[in-house]
Design a protein around this motif. Structure first.
Motif, PDB file in Angstrom:
ATOM      1  N   ASP A   1     -25.114  89.821   8.909  1.00 28.84           N
ATOM      2  CA  ASP A   1     -26.522  90.193   8.791  1.00 28.84           C
ATOM      3  C   ASP A   1     -26.674  91.687   8.575  1.00 28.84           C
TER       4      ASP A   1
ATOM      5  N   VAL B   1     -22.425  80.962  17.007  1.00 28.45           N
ATOM      6  CA  VAL B   1     -23.799  81.248  17.429  1.00 28.45           C
ATOM      7  C   VAL B   1     -24.710  80.081  17.085  1.00 28.45           C
ATOM      8  N   ASP B   2     -24.533  79.561  15.870  1.00 24.57           N
ATOM      9  CA  ASP B   2     -25.414  78.484  15.435  1.00 24.57           C
ATOM     10  C   ASP B   2     -25.164  77.173  16.165  1.00 24.57           C
TER      11      ASP B   2
ATOM     12  N   LEU C   1     -28.805  96.859  23.485  1.00 21.54           N
ATOM     13  CA  LEU C   1     -28.158  96.925  22.188  1.00 21.54           C
ATOM     14  C   LEU C   1     -28.189  95.536  21.597  1.00 21.54           C
ATOM     15  N   PRO C   2     -28.689  95.414  20.408  1.00 17.59           N
ATOM     16  CA  PRO C   2     -28.736  94.090  19.806  1.00 17.59           C
ATOM     17  C   PRO C   2     -27.341  93.648  19.408  1.00 17.59           C
ATOM     18  N   ILE C   3     -27.059  92.381  19.622  1.00 20.99           N
ATOM     19  CA  ILE C   3     -25.799  91.827  19.185  1.00 20.99           C
ATOM     20  C   ILE C   3     -26.069  91.155  17.866  1.00 20.99           C
TER      21      ILE C   3
ATOM     22  N   TRP D   1     -24.910  78.891  24.724  1.00 12.67           N
ATOM     23  CA  TRP D   1     -24.245  79.745  25.693  1.00 12.67           C
ATOM     24  C   TRP D   1     -25.317  80.262  26.628  1.00 12.67           C
ATOM     25  N   SER D   2     -24.891  80.681  27.765  1.00 12.15           N
ATOM     26  CA  SER D   2     -25.889  81.083  28.740  1.00 12.15           C
ATOM     27  C   SER D   2     -25.699  82.507  29.239  1.00 12.15           C
ATOM     28  N   SER D   3     -24.530  83.057  29.064  1.00  8.62           N
ATOM     29  CA  SER D   3     -24.377  84.440  29.501  1.00  8.62           C
ATOM     30  C   SER D   3     -23.215  85.088  28.776  1.00  8.62           C
ATOM     31  N   ALA D   4     -23.183  86.383  28.793  1.00  6.27           N
ATOM     32  CA  ALA D   4     -22.120  87.098  28.108  1.00  6.27           C
ATOM     33  C   ALA D   4     -21.875  88.434  28.793  1.00  6.27           C
ATOM     34  N   GLU D   5     -20.664  88.899  28.715  1.00  5.92           N
ATOM     35  CA  GLU D   5     -20.321  90.215  29.250  1.00  5.92           C
ATOM     36  C   GLU D   5     -19.735  91.052  28.128  1.00  5.92           C
ATOM     37  N   HIS D   6     -20.046  92.330  28.175  1.00  6.74           N
ATOM     38  CA  HIS D   6     -19.584  93.208  27.113  1.00  6.74           C
ATOM     39  C   HIS D   6     -18.943  94.462  27.668  1.00  6.74           C
TER      40      HIS D   6
ATOM     41  N   HIS E   1     -20.724  79.492  29.090  1.00  5.82           N
ATOM     42  CA  HIS E   1     -21.783  78.485  29.150  1.00  5.82           C
ATOM     43  C   HIS E   1     -21.588  77.652  30.402  1.00  5.82           C
TER      44      HIS E   1
ATOM     45  N   ARG F   1     -20.694  83.501  13.336  1.00  7.58           N
ATOM     46  CA  ARG F   1     -21.919  82.845  12.950  1.00  7.58           C
ATOM     47  C   ARG F   1     -21.901  81.355  13.301  1.00  7.58           C
TER      48      ARG F   1
END
Lengths: 270, 270
Positions: free
Chosen positions: A115, A195-196, A108-110, A200-205, A237, A192
């Motif tokens: 956007d 993100v910019d 799934l795109p985050i 970061w290196s990882s994420a959990e959802h 991160h 935003r």
DNA sequence: CCACCCATTATGTACATACATTATCGTTCG
DNA sequence: CGAACGATAATGTATGTACATAATGGGTGG
């Protein structure tokens, strides 16, 4: 081998006239793109068409090499990539096998909500409802952060053509992102901005469905109890928490969609 | 180069004593695992630590090669893999750049509901509520299939410890999977049967939140209007639709969770 | 001065070679 | 007969070499 030399100097495209036959065995290479991609397609094709069944053992690299009339390295590259994509399983000395029981994952795109709204041709706006600096444990506890760590909390609403579509509640680790304290967020939404700016290196959802509380319903302009999609995401991160965010979106104004991941077949235009 | 020869014959592990220093520049290679992995870690580390900023250009392969004291091919492999994982963007003649605005995707596992229930230590059961053979367009229309194509429809309930947790409504393309017509599904659930038996190459998903209708609420044993997670999935094989399924799960008994995908950092133990 | 063209540079692919690694399988020895 | 061991077969990694491909950026000619 010798037939390779005949066309050495021809790489990538422009191999039009040269289909499988020219490489000895007659096993179909389509002549499009790099050789290793052709091998990938050929092998993936055999598997998808059921010619090589799940669990079955493939010819070894040497055999494939002479079968397709390319060097072992090229075969190795193709097969190693397919293995990396989950199509094959390789075991030294034992051989290469068609993967069984492909447990798939889907992607799934985050996307930044701004956007998404903009792509729909609508006007995007957001409003910060509340912004507080506090320390972990004072009223709120972020489990993955030590007590007393400085936190910025943000509450925010996102609008599409003036209609509220998403509520955002966010915690930011001020030790990890001190600059955020000076950012007013008057033109750029927090998501935003983060993100910019922040690596970061990882994420959990976690994705759930919940009924809107009276308060949320009022904010989102729907009846209390309306089904909403709840997305919780923690971004890290270097194993340090950066931000923990909770999105709540009205069910019939928002959905997630995506395709399967290791979609070699799509990649390979099959 | 020459320092490489000193340790030729040593590959993979067992390179303990040899850290970066031995490779010339002193740029940290950790000596663990294959060289190309070490390069990957080293480069990804520079990026994650912000040493090389987003958008910035990296040294070219030649320079990295002498920087780390390995051959250009080895650097190429490492960098190409990082690019494939989305960390870097490469352009011929222009160079290699740190990817900007990494749009993340996250992976949700597609698990058999039976597996999920079993893993929770609960008893899994399912019940087929209805099974019909019909033709596309007769009452139901599967948009991606031509009118008149034979379809099997299945309606099914899944239970955890006797409690209903998921409703499944499925269409199967009988032209693609004729064997399904003879399958009674008395011991194996349709989803499992299909996964085990039918090859597929791609899938599309949509996740939404909906309020339970009166009928669904009754089936799932909840109040009408309860928030439910709705997952629609269409599976294809060689661009032919195989099955279209619609799952409905009670919000507070079911959630989706997963981690980010291109998680090179995790892969790299950073 | 602008458009076009071409040399240059950086990445991409292919092959050859060599050796490392790993686990299987058969053989030998207790 | 079973356990240990070693030959062997398969994949994995590293390097050298050669050439292909693409696009940038500067130079050249109109």
């Amino acid at each position: 081998m010798s037939d390779r030399i005949a066309e050495s100097g021809v790489q990538g495209l422009a191999r039009q006239g040269l289909t499988g036959q020219d490489r000895g065995s007659g096993t179909a290479l389509d002549g499009k793109g790099p050789l290793f991609d052709q091998i990938k397609r050929a092998v993936a094709g055999q598997i998808l068409r059921g010619r090589w069944q799940a669990g079955e053992r493939l010819p070894n690299e040497e055999e494939l090499s002479s079968l397709y009339g390319v060097s072992r390295q090229t075969v190795h590259k193709a097969i190693a990539l397919l293995a990396r994509e989950g199509f094959l399983v390789r075991r030294r000395r034992a051989g290469t096998f068609v993967a069984t029981g492909r447990r798939d994952r889907f992607a799934l795109p985050i996307e930044d909500i701004g956007d998404v709204v903009a792509r729909d041709g609508r006007v995007y706006e957001f409003r910060i409802r509340e912004r507080k600096s506090l320390r972990n444990g004072e009223g709120i506890r972020w489990p993955d952060l030590p007590d007393g760590a400085p936190i910025l909390t943000l509450e925010c609403l996102h609008f599409s053509d003036g209609m509220p579509i998403q509520h955002e509640w966010r915690l930011v680790n001020l030790d990890a992102v001190p600059e955020v304290a000076d950012e007013p967020f008057d033109s750029m939404a927090p998501s935003r901005w983060l993100v910019d700016r922040v690596p970061w290196s990882s994420a959990e959802h976690t994705v759930r469905a919940v009924n809107a509380t009276a308060e949320m319903a009022a904010l989102l302009g729907v009846e209390p109890g309306t089904a909403c999609l709840s997305i919780r995401r923690q971004t890290m991160h270097l194993s340090r928490p950066i931000t923990l965010v909770h999105f709540l979106s009205v069910g019939d104004r928002f959905s997630l969609s995506g395709a399967s991941i290791t979609d070699s077949a799509t990649e390979l235009n099959m």
